[in-house]
Design an enzyme around this catalytic site. Structure first.
Site, PDB file in Angstrom:
ATOM      1  N   HIS A 118       0.871 -15.075   9.704  1.00 12.25           N
ATOM      2  CA  HIS A 118       1.001 -13.650   9.378  1.00 12.25           C
ATOM      3  C   HIS A 118       2.484 -13.321   9.279  1.00 12.25           C
ATOM      4  O   HIS A 118       3.211 -13.341  10.276  1.00 12.25           O
ATOM      5  CB  HIS A 118       0.321 -12.799  10.451  1.00 12.25           C
ATOM      6  N   ASP A 157       5.040 -10.548   8.231  1.00 15.83           N
ATOM      7  CA  ASP A 157       5.298  -9.155   7.887  1.00 15.83           C
ATOM      8  C   ASP A 157       6.517  -9.034   6.975  1.00 15.83           C
ATOM      9  O   ASP A 157       7.594  -9.549   7.301  1.00 15.83           O
ATOM     10  CB  ASP A 157       5.540  -8.335   9.156  1.00 15.83           C
ATOM     11  N   ASP A 179      -4.417  -6.823   9.215  1.00 18.67           N
ATOM     12  CA  ASP A 179      -3.508  -6.073  10.076  1.00 18.67           C
ATOM     13  C   ASP A 179      -3.325  -4.600   9.741  1.00 18.67           C
ATOM     14  O   ASP A 179      -2.758  -3.874  10.543  1.00 18.67           O
ATOM     15  CB  ASP A 179      -2.129  -6.751  10.099  1.00 18.67           C
ATOM     16  N   HIS A 218       2.074  -2.829   5.356  1.00 18.15           N
ATOM     17  CA  HIS A 218       1.468  -2.048   6.429  1.00 18.15           C
ATOM     18  C   HIS A 218       2.413  -1.752   7.595  1.00 18.15           C
ATOM     19  O   HIS A 218       2.024  -1.035   8.525  1.00 18.15           O
ATOM     20  CB  HIS A 218       0.194  -2.734   6.940  1.00 18.15           C
TER      21      HIS A 218
END
Length: 967
Positions: free
Chosen positions: A36, A38, A151, A420
């Site tokens: 993951h 970001d 997420d 997000h």
């Protein structure tokens, strides 16, 4: 972003634990390696690339090549594209192509980012998905078919519709309200067929998998070790990877002594998860935030663990294998289960636990939200103007490649900020600065393109001449506001005729004047106007400011208020202002008042829950945020403006923390926007630990029910609910474009040009959170600098509509686009008018008109063959391929006329651009020919109706996408 506490129980005897659940069958577990990553959050994109992101793709590529059974899924494209363009060696690129061909490296979602679902705008969700898909298709011929939305803080019902329109066969979500997830787990309802659009129904349904309580991260607890579980490469280090390769918190290496313990821990977690799903197949995500930057140590430890479990599968009751997401969904699809159908309800708001309502981010970093939406509107205008230029002036002086690159820069920046932890306002200050810098640079480039498309070779007076461009495919009559340094002016149109205008002293500057100019523009038309400073003018009205005495909030008896009402009128509304309070009193026959309230947040974790970037924690209702109100009224012939200033004290000088500027437009030659009440606000800087709301209180009996939009696409009905804890915060919802309250006959609509949080905390009330400034001593927030100490001044805009439910239903969808896509004013000169218009029926919207620039292909098979032979299509962009999207604005049954399917002739509609030669219908992001797109059918508890009518008839809420070509 990961904020998940993971825990599960283990017993000394694995078979005893399995027996306690009555699970004796073998469960095939799909081990899904992922990272993951970001795009922002705590660290900037470049910091992340340097510390770990580049190493993820380099090491994963090498390790998958080294061992044939290993697999990996890649999600967002921003990091991958940066790696591909600036880091990957030729050998890496060759290996990636081979891994994709073997199906061992898989792109899921495929967008530029994993976009937020609560506060993003429909246009921008589509943009970031299109940009990612365009790159993947041009470079690899890849067409993603599955989502991995693990997420985002809550799940919108619009997202599954968009993914279905893009050709996806499976959707995966994770963060939903803890109460609901617990219930779905107990009842094995984490998987369902989601029909996200009430109007589209089964046409765009999609199978949806909800992650269980462990979410997308591998369980972190090992009962036999004090180290984290299954994270053998440890935790990424910033700013640089350690030279010795030793990272913090590396898991205990797998060896002969702990192999069985590792296996038992993994198997017990798989079996625990298996009980929550109907299917025998178990998805076991292996990874978490910033993982696989050293893939060698990851796979070297997992390989023997999988071998050991499979060798003892009869004992464990589990088989395990590396998997991609498509393999898991294919197994579920082939299982033959019948799935429940979920309608168009969303999963918002999201609460992680009883006192953790993630509703604060709806209003966090209001400036960033506003700049992002303005960038979206500017890009929409620049794209269509560039398209007009290419079709009408194919040999023009503006370099096409240069202009397209400028537009691509803004596409990249706008796509990036949909992440997000970006537009949500949940990032650190330095990352917020990065997003704003990228957006600002991209917007400057797009404005430069628009000016060059319109400017002639000869010099011109840049102030006197403006060009106004209408980016909507409807004819509009409205006004624009140009700030000038002189008190009087005459304005002429491109035919030399004077036009109606109004000039007045600016509210916030003694040396500037607001010049409001009435403009008449056809669809996609640009017109020139000339402004001349003059002592007097017959068609320009000089408006005078009338000042009223400041009024105390608490002085005077409440029963005596409402006796001195001052009417402010236009053709549509009668507003009444109470001169005893300087507040609105009523609109038409509806009692309506507005003021500012504030929630005072707790900043000390020792005293209870705190508010932060994400979370809104309120102890009770909002309190009045002012002590006195001052007022000015500027009556005019184009509009009348009411200026209200909210002071901290009755005699507190000239300082005010809040202001409302209400503009009531007049009717313009029979084509009036008089039904909109336009309001802009000045809020801030706030005191620390204040969350400020605009409170609109009416006598409508709405039962505290509010309606809010999902991403500007569809409306959701929000019933007020009471909870044991946190009732105020858990009744807040995101408003991206629209919110309204209503009773049996009347509807009050609020339209927004950026996202906010909204609620109906009291009967007849609509509350909009405009700004937040917070600080707390929570260790996690301080460590990542996520306390939201935002000292900015914000200037959001809202429009209000008030009338019958039927009238507002027909007006609302068009008015919100009129706010989103207001005419663009450019300091330029254009010596000819775009004479032909592009005008759609009133229930259809021109969602996109652009030159995508990616190397799409009408022959997918040939495209793949070219790529396999090494013929990368790095040719010049095909400027003749135009991407067109048309959207139906209304739901089934919303309006007796406007909700009907509408048939258009594209050749006739686009004649204002040029002579159309051919049309191809495509999937939402353009990578599928619609005739080749055959999505999976799912057995469900309801019957489906399918059809293959590809005429250009646009049905309610439908979005149809085309490539169009002009002669």
């Amino acid at each position: 972003m990961c904020q998940i506490v993971l825990a599960f129980s283990c017993s000394n005897n694995g078979t005893e634990w399995l027996s306690s659940f009555g699970l004796y069958g073998t469960h095939p577990a799909f081990v899904l390696p992922h990272s993951h990553m970001d795009v922002g959050w705590v660290y900037t994109v470049q910091e992340s690339m340097r510390a770990y992101a580049a190493n993820v793709y380099s090491s994963v590529t090498e390790e998958l090549t080294r061992e044939k059974r290993r697999k990996f899924v890649a999600v967002e494209q921003e990091f991958f594209r940066l790696w591909w363009d600036s880091v990957a060696a030729d050998e890496h690129k060759k290996q990636v192509r081979q891994l994709l061909q073997e199906g061992r490296l898989e792109f899921i979602i495929g967008g530029q980012v994993m976009h937020d679902e609560a506060v993003t705008n429909l246009d921008d969700d589509i943009l970031q998905l299109t940009e990612g898909h365009g790159f993947l298709y041009e470079t690899f011929g890849v067409r993603p078919q599955f989502s991995w939305h693990v997420d985002p803080f809550g799940a919108s019902a619009t997202t599954p519709v968009l993914f279905a329109l893009a050709g996806f066969n499976g959707h995966l979500i994770s963060r939903i309200d803890y109460n609901l997830k617990d219930d779905m787990q107990r009842n094995q309802k984490l998987q369902f067929v989601w029909r996200g659009s009430r109007s589209l129904g089964d046409q765009q349904e999609i199978f949806t998998h909800t992650m269980d309580q462990f979410s997308y991260c591998t369980p972190s607890h090992l009962p036999f070790s004090n180290r984290s579980g299954f994270y053998w490469n440890g935790v990424a280090l910033f700013p640089d990877p350690p030279k010795d390769g030793v990272y913090p918190n590396m898991s205990l290496p797998v060896d002969e002594d702990n192999l069985h313990s590792y296996a038992q821990t993994m198997v017990e977690n798989i079996q625990q998860r298996a009980q929550w799903f109907q299917s025998n197949h178990v998805l076991w995500p292996w990874g978490c935030d910033k993982q696989f930057f050293n893939s060698s140590v990851q796979f070297q430890n997992m390989d023997p663990l999988l071998d050991y479990i499979n060798l003892h599968s009869e004992q464990f009751g589990v088989t395990v294998h590396y998997s991609t997401l498509s393999e898991y969904f294919q197994a579920i699809h082939q299982s033959g289960h019948t799935w429940e159908v979920r309608g168009s309800q969303d999963f918002l708001p999201y609460s992680a636990e009883p006192l953790q309502a993630w509703t604060g981010f709806y209003a966090s970093r209001n400036v960033l939200k506003g700049v992002a939406r303005h960038a979206s509107s500017l890009l929409h205008a620049a794209e269509s103007l560039f398209t007009w230029y290419l079709v009408n002036i194919p040999g023009g002086a503006v370099p096409k490649e240069w202009a397209l690159q400028k537009l691509r820069d803004l596409r990249w920046a706008l796509s990036e900020v949909q992440h997000h932890d970006a537009i949500t306002g949940t990032e650190s200050p330095k990352v917020a600065h990065m997003y704003l810098q990228h957006l600002t640079q991209g917007m400057m480039g797009a404005q430069e393109v628009m000016v060059k498309l319109l400017i002639p070779a000869q010099p011109f007076d840049s102030f006197d001449h403006i060009v106004v461009y209408n980016p909507l495919a409807w004819n509009v009559t409205t006004y624009i506001n140009v700030t000038v340094p002189f008190p009087m002016a005459t304005v002429y149109d491109d035919e030399g005729h004077p036009v109606s205008a109004q000039i007045q002293q600016s509210a916030e500057s003694d040396s500037a004047y607001d010049l409001f100019i009435v403009v008449n523009l056809k669809g996609l038309q640009h017109r020139r106007y000339v402004i001349r400073a003059m002592a007097s003018s017959g068609r320009t009205h000089a408006a005078t400011v009338v000042t009223f005495e400041r009024r105390s909030r608490t002085q005077g008896e409440p029963r005596k208020r409402g006796r001195r009402l001052l009417p402010v009128l236009n053709e549509c509304y009668a507003l009444k202002v109470d001169q005893d309070t300087n507040l609105l009193h009523s609109i038409r026959s509806v009692k309506l008042t507005q003021d500012f309230g504030e929630y005072r947040a707790n900043g000390d974790v020792r005293r209870g829950p705190v508010s932060d970037n994400y979370v809104f924690s309120a102890n009770g209702s909002s309190e009045a945020a002012y002590e006195a109100v001052g007022m000015e009224i500027v009556p005019g012939k184009v509009l009348t403006e009411i200026r209200q200033y909210f002071y901290s004290g009755v005699t507190a000088g000239n300082w005010y923390a809040y202001a409302v500027y209400t503009r009531l437009p007049e009717g313009f030659e029979g084509a009036a926007p008089c039904h909109r009440i336009e309001q802009s606000y000045r809020v801030g800087p706030l005191a620390v630990n204040r969350e400020v709301v605009l409170r609109t209180s009416t006598d409508l009996s709405n039962n505290r029910t509010i309606f809010t939009d999902n991403n500007g696409y569809q409306m959701q009905r929000r019933l007020h609910r009471t909870f044991p804890n946190n009732t105020v915060a858990r009744n807040y919802y995101p408003m991206v474009r629209t919110a309204y309250i209503e009773d049996d006959s009347t509807r009050l609509v609020v339209l927004a040009e950026r996202a906010h949080g909204v609620s109906s905390q009291h009967e007849g009330q609509l509350e909009v959170m405009l700004h937040r400034r917070l600080w707390n001593n929570q260790e996690w927030n301080l460590g990542y600098n996520l306390t939201l100490n935002d000292s900015s001044v914000v200037r959001p805009v809202l429009w209000m509509l008030l009338g019958s439910r039927a009238a507002m239903a027909s007006l609302g969808p068009r008015e919100v686009l009129a706010l989103q896509h207001r005419p663009v004013v450019l300091r330029a000169f254009q010596d000819r008018v775009s004479s032909k218009a592009v005008v759609l029926p009133p229930n259809l919207h021109l969602l996109s008109l652009s030159v995508p620039g990616w190397a799409y292909s009408s022959n997918h098979t040939q495209h793949l063959q070219d790529l396999q032979q090494g013929n990368e299509r790095k040719t010049e962009p095909e400027f003749g391929r135009i991407l067109l999207r048309i959207m139906h604005l209304f739901e089934v049954g919303e309006d007796p006329v406007l909700s009907k399917p509408t048939t258009i002739n594209l050749k006739e509609v686009l004649d204002g651009l040029g002579q159309l030669s051919s049309v191809e219908e495509r999937s939402l992001t353009g990578i599928w020919d619609i005739s080749d797109l055959h999505r999976w059918n799912w057995n469900s508890t309801e019957e489906s109706n399918t059809g293959n009518d590809f005429r250009v008839t646009v049905s309610p809420k439908e979005i149809r996408t085309f490539f169009v070509y002009f002669k």
